[in-house]
Design a protein around this motif. Structure first.
Motif, PDB file in Angstrom:
ATOM      1  N   GLU A 118     -69.574 -41.931  24.119  1.00  0.00           N
ATOM      2  CA  GLU A 118     -69.597 -42.476  22.768  1.00  0.00           C
ATOM      3  C   GLU A 118     -68.644 -41.696  21.871  1.00  0.00           C
ATOM      4  OE1 GLU A 118     -72.680 -43.462  19.064  1.00  0.00           O
ATOM      5  OE2 GLU A 118     -73.462 -42.678  20.971  1.00  0.00           O
ATOM      6  N   THR A 120     -68.020 -40.362  18.552  1.00  0.00           N
ATOM      7  CA  THR A 120     -68.918 -40.108  17.425  1.00  0.00           C
ATOM      8  C   THR A 120     -68.304 -39.305  16.286  1.00  0.00           C
ATOM      9  OG1 THR A 120     -69.760 -38.142  18.548  1.00  0.00           O
ATOM     10  CG2 THR A 120     -70.979 -40.202  18.871  1.00  0.00           C
ATOM     11  N   ASP A 121     -67.381 -38.425  16.571  1.00  0.00           N
ATOM     12  CA  ASP A 121     -66.847 -37.524  15.553  1.00  0.00           C
ATOM     13  C   ASP A 121     -65.680 -38.184  14.825  1.00  0.00           C
ATOM     14  OD1 ASP A 121     -65.863 -34.003  15.594  1.00  0.00           O
ATOM     15  OD2 ASP A 121     -65.802 -35.494  14.006  1.00  0.00           O
ATOM     16  N   LYS A 173     -71.491 -48.729  17.444  1.00  0.00           N
ATOM     17  CA  LYS A 173     -71.195 -47.667  18.400  1.00  0.00           C
ATOM     18  C   LYS A 173     -69.947 -48.032  19.192  1.00  0.00           C
ATOM     19  CE  LYS A 173     -75.876 -45.858  19.028  1.00  0.00           C
ATOM     20  NZ  LYS A 173     -76.930 -45.502  20.030  1.00  0.00           N
TER      21      LYS A 173
END
Length: 289
Positions: A118, A120-121, A173
């Motif tokens: 994933e 995410t940052d 996501k």
């Protein structure tokens, strides 16, 4: 009774002269779908003698460009037209199998094999790919001067804080991972028939969009529990022999034939003795029954 087969999808711009060996090795239980970079002058002589081979030169493919994803989707659509095809492997012309045909046919087709993580940052380099316009279809990054132009375009976007927007339907996501996968028919049909074309359009100016598209759709799908986070490909990211991933050679042979959870190895040059040795190792186990 419909015969069940596996499909090998190949995007190539070199090493085409080795494909006949690969096709012969796999045999009649496999169909091949090959896209060759339209701007290349590679000859496909000899491939027309095979009844189980489809060849296309539809797109000009630059490294990092959106057309690579379009070529993959094009091959996927062609492979899905044949109802005999139940399982699909995406590879390059520099890949070579390290398992026998018998082992390929025994592979669990209820699973889908796809590397993913994933994203995410928001400060991560992967998010940077998504948030800036990248024009790799218009500039060849393999040419130093054109790579410089590409970097200038990205730097200007950062300087003036130009960030790309997302449609409301875009998944919350986002996932990414290796381009290459092994998917069953349900998974590949889900991606190809995905109704929201906004997602594909959004990836148009994304660097290496093929490293996002399949992951993002499938990991946000009802098929998520069928996905195994491994793509059955062996890479050497450490030694740096000739690039990243490294080009494999005979020093890798013993390791490759001992690997349990890998079905392909990349990258291997067409002139490499390693290809000959792997063929000799696999061929005696070859069976079309």
């Amino acid at each position: 009774m419909l015969m069940k087969k596996q499909a090998i999808l190949i995007t190539a711009y070199k090493e085409v002269n080795t494909l006949s060996t690969l096709i012969t090795l796999f045999g009649e239980n496999f169909n091949f779908y090959i896209h060759i970079d339209k701007k290349s002058n590679l000859s496909t002589e000899g491939l027309d003698r095979f009844d189980n081979v489809f060849v296309s030169k539809k797109y000009k493919v630059n490294w990092g460009g959106f057309n690579h994803l379009k070529a993959i989707l094009h091959l996927s659509k062609e492979a899905l037209k044949n109802n005999e095809n139940t399982f699909f492997h995406l590879i390059t012309g520099e890949d070579f199998p390290i398992k026998s045909v018998k082992e390929f046919l025994a592979l669990d087709q209820s699973k889908n094999y796809l590397d993913y993580f994933e994203v995410t940052d928001v400060h991560d380099v992967w998010f940077d790919r998504l948030n800036t316009f990248q024009f790799y279809d218009y500039f060849n990054a393999k040419i130093e001067k054109q790579l410089y132009y590409l970097s200038i375009i990205v730097r200007l976007q950062r300087k003036y804080k130009i960030n790309r927007s997302y449609s409301k339907s875009f998944p919350q996501k986002v996932y990414a991972g290796s381009t290459y996968w092994s998917l069953n028919r349900n998974a590949l049909e889900y991606v190809i028939n995905y109704p929201d074309t906004n997602i594909l359009t959004r990836f148009k100016y994304t660097f290496c969009s093929e490293e996002f598209y399949f992951q993002t759709i499938l990991l946000n799908s009802p098929l998520v529990n069928s996905i195994v986070c491994k793509n059955l490909r062996y890479y050497d990211w450490d030694s740096g022999r000739g690039g990243y991933p490294a080009f494999l050679d005979m020093t890798d042979f013993d390791k490759l034939i001992s690997l349990k959870d890998y079905f392909f190895a990349r990258k291997i040059k067409s002139s490499s003795l390693l290809r000959e040795q792997l063929f000799s190792h696999i061929a005696p186990k070859h069976s079309n029954k």
